[in-house]
Design a protein around this motif. Structure first.
Motif, short mmCIF file in Angstrom:
data_model
loop_
_atom_site.label_atom_id
_atom_site.label_comp_id
_atom_site.label_asym_id
_atom_site.label_seq_id
_atom_site.Cartn_x
_atom_site.Cartn_y
_atom_site.Cartn_z
N ARG A 162 38.85 40.59 49.78
CA ARG A 162 38.89 40.02 48.43
C ARG A 162 39.48 41.02 47.44
O ARG A 162 40.31 40.67 46.58
N GLU A 163 39.07 42.27 47.55
CA GLU A 163 39.56 43.31 46.64
C GLU A 163 41.06 43.49 46.76
O GLU A 163 41.79 43.49 45.76
N ALA A 207 34.80 41.30 54.32
CA ALA A 207 35.12 40.22 53.39
C ALA A 207 35.35 40.76 51.98
O ALA A 207 36.28 40.33 51.28
N ARG A 235 48.10 40.16 50.02
CA ARG A 235 47.77 38.73 49.98
C ARG A 235 48.77 37.92 50.83
O ARG A 235 48.38 37.00 51.55
N THR A 239 43.25 40.62 45.61
CA THR A 239 43.32 40.54 44.16
C THR A 239 44.28 41.56 43.58
O THR A 239 45.00 41.28 42.61
#
Length: 308
Positions: free
Chosen positions: A202-203, A198, A212, A206
């Motif tokens: 997220r890293e 997770a 993404r 971003t």
């Protein structure tokens, strides 16, 4: 976490349903169709379940599917092995290690010894979070010197998305990066409570628009075999064929073995092995020079396909 899994399941089933034509499924297409691919009622009919039940499943609402029903849906949607595993992982209650996961066992000594005896074959071991756990010198010469990095920065996916050298190295960078996102999607579905996965997601979400975008579109991938093309700064162009072997004791470690795809690539790998050995020897002797850090514009010979 449960809400996110339901969103992923809904997006995945909707996309796969749209990819199966009525003709492929053996259904006569009649009248005007407002959606591409199969309708929900057609999937339900072919899988032998009620329309209401399938709608609940596709919408991510609570259901308790059996192995047989999930298998029928997988066959109807023409899922491959990785996609079928992804469906099973998301449709069943979450299991696997959670926030307190102590980590993975070390690579077995026998595996470590084996990959170091390979002749002219880069080889390395990955964990489920894309951690680079071990490898041989030729793998570090071809890809990146992961042992020289901090222990918490030895991650193949992070390197591919954040290091400009990786984009230069892989001729088909976008294809390879997208496929590795699919591999992580499959691993994440099997380890939904893994906080390290997770955090990695997220890293990268971003820092990378491409990550993404691909992460938002479920396309699970397995680790089996394939071909990769490189433009290496030292030896130039080469192509390898790769095979992946998952270690059976815990299913968390995968060995990757690269083999030259043609004679020119074989010669390039041999030159790269010689360069790596010379670099290590001179480094240990304290005589390392800038020539050991060649770049594409170097005037040094760069192999049969890379000389300019």
């Amino acid at each position: 976490m449960a809400a996110r899994r339901n969103e992923l399941l809904s997006a995945f089933l909707t996309r796969k349903r749209a990819e199966v034509s009525p003709e492929t499924a053996g259904i006569e297409a009649t009248g005007t169709r407002r959606v591409p691919g199969l309708r929900r009622e057609e999937v339900a009919f072919l899988a032998g379940v009620s329309l209401d039940w399938y709608v609940r499943l596709e919408q991510g609402r609570p259901v308790t599917p059996s192995e047989q029903v999930l298998g029928a849906i997988a066959r109807t949607l023409r899922l491959d092995e990785a996609e079928r595993d992804y469906l099973y992982n998301l449709a069943r209650p979450a299991t696997g290690p959670g926030a307190g996961d102590p980590g993975l066992p070390a690579v077995r000594p026998g595996i470590r010894k084996m990959i170091r005896t390979f002749d002219n074959q880069p080889a390395f071991v990955l964990g489920p979070r894309m951690e680079v756990l071990d490898g041989n010198d030729l793998a570090w010469a071809l890809l990146a010197d992961f042992p020289a990095r901090a222990p918490d920065d030895r991650n193949l996916l992070r390197w591919i998305f954040t290091d400009p050298a990786a984009r230069d190295l892989y001729i088909d960078w976008a294809q390879i990066a997208a496929e590795l996102v699919g591999v992580l999607q499959l691993e994440a579905s099997a380890r939904p409570r893994d906080q390290q996965i997770a955090a990695l997601v997220r890293e990268l979400a971003t820092t990378s628009t491409e990550f993404r975008t691909w992460w938002a579109r479920p396309a699970p991938q397995g680790r089996t075999s394939g071909t990769k093309r490189f433009q290496h700064p030292v030896v130039g162009a080469l192509t390898i064929e790769w095979e992946a072997f998952t270690l059976q004791e815990d299913q968390t470690q995968t060995v990757f073995v690269y083999t030259a795809a043609d004679p020119d690539s074989d010669a390039a790998l041999r030159m790269l092995a010689s360069w790596r050995a010379t670099t290590i020897r001179d480094s240990e002797a304290g005589t390392l020079t800038p020539q050991h850090h060649l770049r594409p514009n170097s005037t040094e010979p760069r192999g049969p396909q890379g000389a300019e």
